[in-house]
Design an enzyme around this catalytic site. Structure first.
Site, PDB file in Angstrom:
ATOM      1  NE  ARG A 104      -3.880   6.973  -7.682  1.00 51.26           N
ATOM      2  CZ  ARG A 104      -3.919   6.608  -6.459  1.00 51.26           C
ATOM      3  NH1 ARG A 104      -3.860   7.360  -5.413  1.00 51.26           N
ATOM      4  NH2 ARG A 104      -4.228   5.425  -5.966  1.00 51.26           N
ATOM      5  CG  ASN A 140      -7.530  -2.216  -6.440  1.00 50.50           C
ATOM      6  OD1 ASN A 140      -6.573  -3.304  -6.076  1.00 50.50           O
ATOM      7  ND2 ASN A 140      -7.871  -1.713  -5.415  1.00 50.50           N
ATOM      8  CD1 TRP A 141     -12.370  -5.394 -10.578  1.00 51.04           C
ATOM      9  CD2 TRP A 141     -11.750  -4.523 -12.370  1.00 51.04           C
ATOM     10  NE1 TRP A 141     -11.935  -6.532 -11.346  1.00 51.04           N
ATOM     11  CE2 TRP A 141     -11.407  -6.208 -12.266  1.00 51.04           C
ATOM     12  CE3 TRP A 141     -11.151  -3.961 -13.582  1.00 51.04           C
ATOM     13  CZ2 TRP A 141     -10.646  -6.806 -13.372  1.00 51.04           C
ATOM     14  CZ3 TRP A 141     -10.424  -4.643 -14.407  1.00 51.04           C
ATOM     15  CH2 TRP A 141     -10.267  -5.984 -14.409  1.00 51.04           C
ATOM     16  NE  ARG A 165      -8.337   0.083   5.239  1.00 51.24           N
ATOM     17  CZ  ARG A 165      -7.889   1.426   5.286  1.00 51.24           C
ATOM     18  NH1 ARG A 165      -8.236   2.150   6.223  1.00 51.24           N
ATOM     19  NH2 ARG A 165      -7.244   1.823   4.310  1.00 51.24           N
ATOM     20  CB  ILE A 166      -7.464  -7.795   6.792  1.00 54.03           C
ATOM     21  CG1 ILE A 166      -6.643  -7.893   8.281  1.00 54.03           C
ATOM     22  CG2 ILE A 166      -7.291  -8.921   6.047  1.00 54.03           C
ATOM     23  CD1 ILE A 166      -6.708  -9.516   8.908  1.00 54.03           C
ATOM     24  CB  SER A 167      -7.940  -4.392   2.472  1.00 52.94           C
ATOM     25  OG  SER A 167      -7.882  -3.069   3.183  1.00 52.94           O
ATOM     26  CD1 TRP A 203       7.565   6.259  -2.273  1.00 51.70           C
ATOM     27  CD2 TRP A 203       7.159   6.747  -4.618  1.00 51.70           C
ATOM     28  NE1 TRP A 203       8.770   6.281  -3.189  1.00 51.70           N
ATOM     29  CE2 TRP A 203       8.585   6.746  -4.556  1.00 51.70           C
ATOM     30  CE3 TRP A 203       6.508   6.806  -5.912  1.00 51.70           C
ATOM     31  CZ2 TRP A 203       9.540   6.780  -5.407  1.00 51.70           C
ATOM     32  CZ3 TRP A 203       7.504   7.043  -7.137  1.00 51.70           C
ATOM     33  CH2 TRP A 203       9.084   7.056  -6.683  1.00 51.70           C
ATOM     34  CD  GLU A 207       2.352 -13.284  15.810  1.00 55.30           C
ATOM     35  OE1 GLU A 207       2.336 -12.100  16.199  1.00 55.30           O
ATOM     36  OE2 GLU A 207       1.771 -14.254  16.161  1.00 55.30           O
ATOM     37  CG  ASP A 210      -2.175   0.918   0.913  1.00 57.16           C
ATOM     38  OD1 ASP A 210      -2.360   1.260  -0.122  1.00 57.16           O
ATOM     39  OD2 ASP A 210      -2.907   1.032   2.121  1.00 57.16           O
ATOM     40  N   GLY A 211       0.402   2.456  -0.600  1.00 60.50           N
ATOM     41  CA  GLY A 211       1.000   3.692  -0.582  1.00 60.50           C
ATOM     42  C   GLY A 211       1.544   4.134  -1.895  1.00 60.50           C
TER      43      GLY A 211
HETATM   44  C1  FPP Z   1      -1.740   0.058  -3.735  1.00 58.52           C
HETATM   45  O1  FPP Z   1      -1.378   1.597  -3.597  1.00 58.52           O
HETATM   46  C2  FPP Z   1      -1.158  -0.644  -4.640  1.00 58.52           C
HETATM   47  C3  FPP Z   1      -1.763  -1.220  -5.732  1.00 58.52           C
HETATM   48  C4  FPP Z   1      -3.276  -1.255  -6.086  1.00 58.52           C
HETATM   49  C5  FPP Z   1      -1.069  -1.811  -7.018  1.00 58.52           C
HETATM   50  C6  FPP Z   1       0.180  -2.667  -6.652  1.00 58.52           C
HETATM   51  C7  FPP Z   1       0.830  -3.494  -7.685  1.00 58.52           C
HETATM   52  C8  FPP Z   1       2.069  -3.358  -8.026  1.00 58.52           C
HETATM   53  C9  FPP Z   1       2.902  -3.138  -6.983  1.00 58.52           C
HETATM   54  C10 FPP Z   1       2.342  -4.198  -9.098  1.00 58.52           C
HETATM   55  C11 FPP Z   1       2.638  -5.673  -9.143  1.00 58.52           C
HETATM   56  C12 FPP Z   1       2.843  -6.013 -10.496  1.00 58.52           C
HETATM   57  C13 FPP Z   1       3.086  -7.486 -10.735  1.00 58.52           C
HETATM   58  C14 FPP Z   1       3.201  -7.853 -12.117  1.00 58.52           C
HETATM   59  C15 FPP Z   1       2.948  -8.583  -9.860  1.00 58.52           C
HETATM   60  P1  FPP Z   1      -2.198   2.503  -3.784  1.00 58.52           P
HETATM   61  O2  FPP Z   1      -2.415   2.850  -5.245  1.00 58.52           O
HETATM   62  O3  FPP Z   1      -3.588   2.100  -2.979  1.00 58.52           O
HETATM   63  O4  FPP Z   1      -1.477   3.743  -3.098  1.00 58.52           O
HETATM   64  P2  FPP Z   1      -2.432   4.913  -2.083  1.00 58.52           P
HETATM   65  O5  FPP Z   1      -3.147   4.076  -0.909  1.00 58.52           O
HETATM   66  O6  FPP Z   1      -1.195   5.766  -1.537  1.00 58.52           O
HETATM   67  O7  FPP Z   1      -3.127   5.535  -2.894  1.00 58.52           O
END
Ligand code: FPP
Length: 264
Positions: A52, A87-88, A213-215, A44, A226, A39-40
């Site tokens: 984003r 996430n959709w 959260r576990i989301s 970032w 843990e 997350d994050g």
């Molecule tokens: C959560 O950050 C992150 C995601 C929903 C996507 C994570 C996906 C990857 C790191 C790519 C993985 C790729 C492969 C091929 C395995 P957020 O967007 O929710 O961040 P925020 O909470 O700061 O908005």
């Protein structure tokens, strides 16, 4: 995304050298299975005034780092939450970017995954993903299935409740067809219908960016995990952050509902 899985490994005579387990961590007490809620990424990017999606690109680098370290240190399984069923609901552009990112990363990293003996699987409702991505997933799964190294599970279009409903439906179908006696449904039978069937449950769940959260992630499998929650944003998750999660894990006393063992 431009660096391959093996880039950070020192190549000696074509053999990538392994990164040693840092002092202070006990090899015998490492978790067998680590799960991560990455997350994050968005925050970032926001902190750097970047779009984003740049956070997601950098998140891939953090995931590759984590996989490489877990593999080097002999951790048996790594399960990452890449895309949830919720996430959709993100803006269409971000969803398309993520789907394309998954495709690109898979196509580019498959060779390295094969060489590194990684067994990759994607857990979730894969038929709702773009056709091209489904094909890459199938190819990567088949080509790495007989590898002997770390199991790398990428939860994509995954939802914990949906997985539980699916398991219940599969069991109900077996009962309806007469294959199964309802009395034979126990925890083991239920677990055998989950997408993680055959793998040990995660011992450690790491969640970045401070959210507590576990989301809807691995609802059944995390029963005794843990939890390590860190303020580090996922793209910044590095060896120091992983070591600190593992140290935290090794300092916990796991009781699984029992009592602590006392030496007399
Ligand atoms: C959560 O950050 C992150 C995601 C929903 C996507 C994570 C996906 C990857 C790191 C790519 C993985 C790729 C492969 C091929 C395995 P957020 O967007 O929710 O961040 P925020 O909470 O700061 O908005």
């Amino acid at each position: 995304m431009s660096r391959s899985l093996t880039t950070a490994l020192t190549v000696e005579g074509n053999r990538p050298s392994r990164c040693a387990l840092p002092p202070g961590l006990e090899p015998a007490r490492l978790p067998a299975h680590v799960a991560v809620i990455m997350d994050g990424n968005g925050r970032w990017a926001g902190q750097r005034k970047l779009p984003r999606v740049m956070g997601h690109r950098e998140g891939v680098e953090a995931l590759k780092r984590t996989l490489r370290l877990c593999s080097d240190w002999g951790i048996g399984s790594l399960t990452a939450y890449a895309f949830s069923t919720e996430n959709w609901n993100r803006p269409g552009e971000e969803v398309s970017f993520l789907m394309t990112l998954f495709e690109r990363v898979l196509a580019k990293e498959l060779k390295a995954l094969e060489q590194e003996q990684v067994r990759i699987r994607f857990l979730g409702d894969l038929e709702q993903l773009p056709e091209g991505l489904q094909q890459l997933i199938q190819d990567a799964t088949d080509r790495t299935a007989s590898n002997t190294g770390i199991r790398f599970n990428v939860c994509t279009n995954y939802g914990g409740r949906r997985e539980l409903v699916r398991a219940a439906r599969l069991l109900a179908q077996e009962v309806a067809s007469g294959e199964r006696d309802p009395d034979s449904i126990d925890e083991q039978a239920f677990a055998s219908k989950l997408l993680t069937a055959g793998e040990p449950d995660p011992d450690l769940l790491i969640r970045t960016s401070g959210e507590q959260r576990i989301s809807n992630f691995l609802l059944w499998q995390l029963a005794y995990a843990e939890l390590h929650i860190t303020d580090v944003l996922w793209p910044d998750f590095d060896e120091t952050a992983l070591v600190s999660a593992l140290m935290d894990f090794q300092n916990r006393q796991r009781r699984f509902g029992g009592v602590a063992s006392v030496s007399s």
